[in-house]
Enzyme design. Structure first.
Site, PDB file in Angstrom:
ATOM      1  N   THR A  75      11.659  41.297   3.118  1.00 41.09           N
ATOM      2  CA  THR A  75      12.780  42.124   3.541  1.00 41.09           C
ATOM      3  C   THR A  75      13.968  42.293   2.457  1.00 41.09           C
ATOM      4  O   THR A  75      14.603  43.210   2.389  1.00 41.09           O
ATOM      5  CB  THR A  75      13.348  41.466   4.898  1.00 41.09           C
ATOM      6  OG1 THR A  75      12.446  41.421   5.923  1.00 41.09           O
ATOM      7  CG2 THR A  75      14.681  42.082   5.670  1.00 41.09           C
ATOM      8  N   ASN A 153       1.217  47.287   7.877  1.00 41.55           N
ATOM      9  CA  ASN A 153       0.874  46.025   8.315  1.00 41.55           C
ATOM     10  C   ASN A 153       0.233  46.047   9.855  1.00 41.55           C
ATOM     11  O   ASN A 153      -0.524  45.364  10.187  1.00 41.55           O
ATOM     12  CB  ASN A 153       2.093  45.055   8.440  1.00 41.55           C
ATOM     13  CG  ASN A 153       3.189  45.931   9.262  1.00 41.55           C
ATOM     14  OD1 ASN A 153       3.495  47.101   8.957  1.00 41.55           O
ATOM     15  ND2 ASN A 153       3.838  45.335  10.100  1.00 41.55           N
ATOM     16  N   SER A 201       6.043  40.001  -0.570  1.00 39.61           N
ATOM     17  CA  SER A 201       6.421  38.735  -0.285  1.00 39.61           C
ATOM     18  C   SER A 201       5.490  37.911  -0.321  1.00 39.61           C
ATOM     19  O   SER A 201       4.148  38.065   0.061  1.00 39.61           O
ATOM     20  CB  SER A 201       6.645  39.097   1.474  1.00 39.61           C
ATOM     21  OG  SER A 201       7.175  37.776   2.337  1.00 39.61           O
ATOM     22  N   ALA A 202       5.831  36.605  -0.885  1.00 42.71           N
ATOM     23  CA  ALA A 202       4.797  35.599  -1.395  1.00 42.71           C
ATOM     24  C   ALA A 202       4.009  35.004  -0.205  1.00 42.71           C
ATOM     25  O   ALA A 202       2.712  34.805  -0.416  1.00 42.71           O
ATOM     26  CB  ALA A 202       5.470  34.504  -1.855  1.00 42.71           C
ATOM     27  N   THR A 239      22.021  31.012  -7.035  1.00 38.77           N
ATOM     28  CA  THR A 239      21.250  30.283  -7.791  1.00 38.77           C
ATOM     29  C   THR A 239      19.775  30.347  -7.605  1.00 38.77           C
ATOM     30  O   THR A 239      19.257  30.394  -6.439  1.00 38.77           O
ATOM     31  CB  THR A 239      21.581  28.729  -7.279  1.00 38.77           C
ATOM     32  OG1 THR A 239      22.999  28.204  -7.379  1.00 38.77           O
ATOM     33  CG2 THR A 239      20.800  27.845  -7.997  1.00 38.77           C
ATOM     34  N   CYS A 327       6.975  40.862  13.061  1.00 35.23           N
ATOM     35  CA  CYS A 327       8.568  41.153  13.256  1.00 35.23           C
ATOM     36  C   CYS A 327       8.967  41.860  14.367  1.00 35.23           C
ATOM     37  O   CYS A 327      10.007  41.893  14.589  1.00 35.23           O
ATOM     38  CB  CYS A 327       9.016  41.995  12.030  1.00 35.23           C
ATOM     39  SG  CYS A 327       8.271  41.222  10.263  1.00 35.23           S
TER      40      CYS A 327
END
Length: 384
Positions: A75, A153, A201-202, A239, A327
């Site tokens: 996203t 999807n 997206s992993a 970070t 989703c």
């Protein structure tokens, strides 16, 4: 329900992390814990892991490492690509998307209307393939960005990205693709695809949840969406999550390396599932394209039957699948994807999706084929 009895066929929603990924990220959670922006030895060790991960992702894409931005999932990657390219590009304020994009793209594009952009939505055919003539009709010299997903999807349809790029390129219009479902299954070489930006997206290909990346071609201007310390070469402040980046790179490399074996295997399982469902469940309708389709994706509508009731019946038989996009879970609205292909709202609400992945077996398919006819009959009886 004991875990060992479950046939998990919802890989489009999420896939379990690979063991190799967990092993690769462990040092970055326990011993290599420095901030990669720090100049001391601990920071340099973390930065080395981050740099290696960026290079590994770029290698799969056929791109340069400096073009890869690690994000907190698909996203964010979609938001960065669509908003970042649109707002950085001085061409104009016109964005084009397909009618079956994930909400991460659609809602981001629509949000740009509040900043003076116009948005054109291009339709698809009954199989979910983009109307290329419709795309060409809305492209303008001042079009800022076109965004078309690599594979859908909900219905598994794969788009002809190279043909879409051929429409965009003469006008110099950047093309972004949401490759969240394609990554790990389809070729991601960005030059062969003809795209200028790509999101992934992993956790869809065996990485960690909350991790992903956005690739943007170096010649395409990109404005940051997150502002702050200027990490990720100034394009995504915050970070860096080194462990997630490392896991993403390992998972993507493993999936890409296994593609020559896994794609034929999953395609064979998918075709057996599709053929079996169409032969044994009266009135079953395959959604999406039969030929231009993700290898592990089979989705159906069952007229007159509540899709959610079918899911409950299947889960009681130890089979986990879904009604479409995870989703949109819990929504009573008919799928915008299925409506775009011409299905009625009532028929769209009967959708059931089976998605296979790493670890899926022929036994899983056999269980579905044995249980689904009874599940549909039971769901129909409950509805009447």
């Amino acid at each position: 329900m004991p875990e060992q009895t479950v046939a998990y066929l919802d890989h489009a929603a999420t896939s379990p992390p690979r063991r190799e990924v967990l092993e690769a990220v462990w040092p970055y959670l326990t011993s290599v814990t420095g901030n990669p922006s720090s100049a001391h030895a601990a920071g340099r060790a973390a930065k080395a892991g981050l740099d290696a991960a960026r290079a590994a992702v770029a290698d799969v894409l056929g791109a340069r490492p400096g073009e890869v931005v690690f994000t907190a999932g698909g996203t964010e990657a979609d938001n960065l690509a669509v908003t970042g390219i649109a707002t950085a590009n001085p061409r104009g304020r016109h964005v084009v998307v397909s009618a079956i994009e994930h909400p991460a793209v659609l809602e981001t594009a629509f949000a740009l209307r509040g900043h003076g952009f116009t948005v054109d939505v291009v339709g698809v055919d009954a199989e979910g393939r983009l109307d290329l003539d419709g795309l060409e009709a809305v492209l303008r010299p001042d079009t800022t960005l076109v965004s078309v997903m690599h594979a859908n999807n909900e219905i598994g349809t794969v788009q002809p990205l190279a043909e879409i790029a051929a429409r965009c390129r003469p006008l110099g219009v950047p093309l972004h693709t949401d490759a969240v479902q394609a990554a790990g299954h389809l070729d991601l070489d960005v030059d062969r695809l003809g795209v200028d930006a790509l999101s992934a997206s992993a956790h869809k290909f065996g990485g960690l949840r909350g991790a992903g990346f956005c690739w943007v071609r170096g010649s395409v201007p990109l404005a940051p969406v997150l502002h702050g310390g200027g990490q990720e070469l100034g394009r995504r402040s915050g970070t860096s999550d080194v462990a997630s980046a490392v896991g993403t790179a390992v998972a993507l490399h493993l999936a890409a390396s296994a593609r020559d074996v896994e794609v034929p295997r999953l395609t064979a399982l998918r075709d057996r599932l599709v053929d079996g469902v169409l032969a044994t469940v009266p009135g079953a309708l395959l959604t999406g394209s039969r030929t231009h389709r993700l290898p592990g994706h089979a989705s159906f509508c069952f007229e007159g039957v509540g899709g959610e009731t079918v899911l409950a019946e299947l889960e009681s038989a130890g089979i986990v699948c879904s009604s479409g996009s995870a989703c949109a879970a819990g929504s009573d609205d008919a799928s915008h994807v299925l409506l775009a292909t011409g299905l009625s709202a009532d028929l769209a609400r009967t959708a059931v999706r089976f998605t296979l992945g790493n670890g899926s077996t022929g036994e899983d398919v056999d269980r579905v084929l044995a249980a689904l006819p009874d599940a549909v009959r039971a769901a129909g009886a409950l509805r009447t």
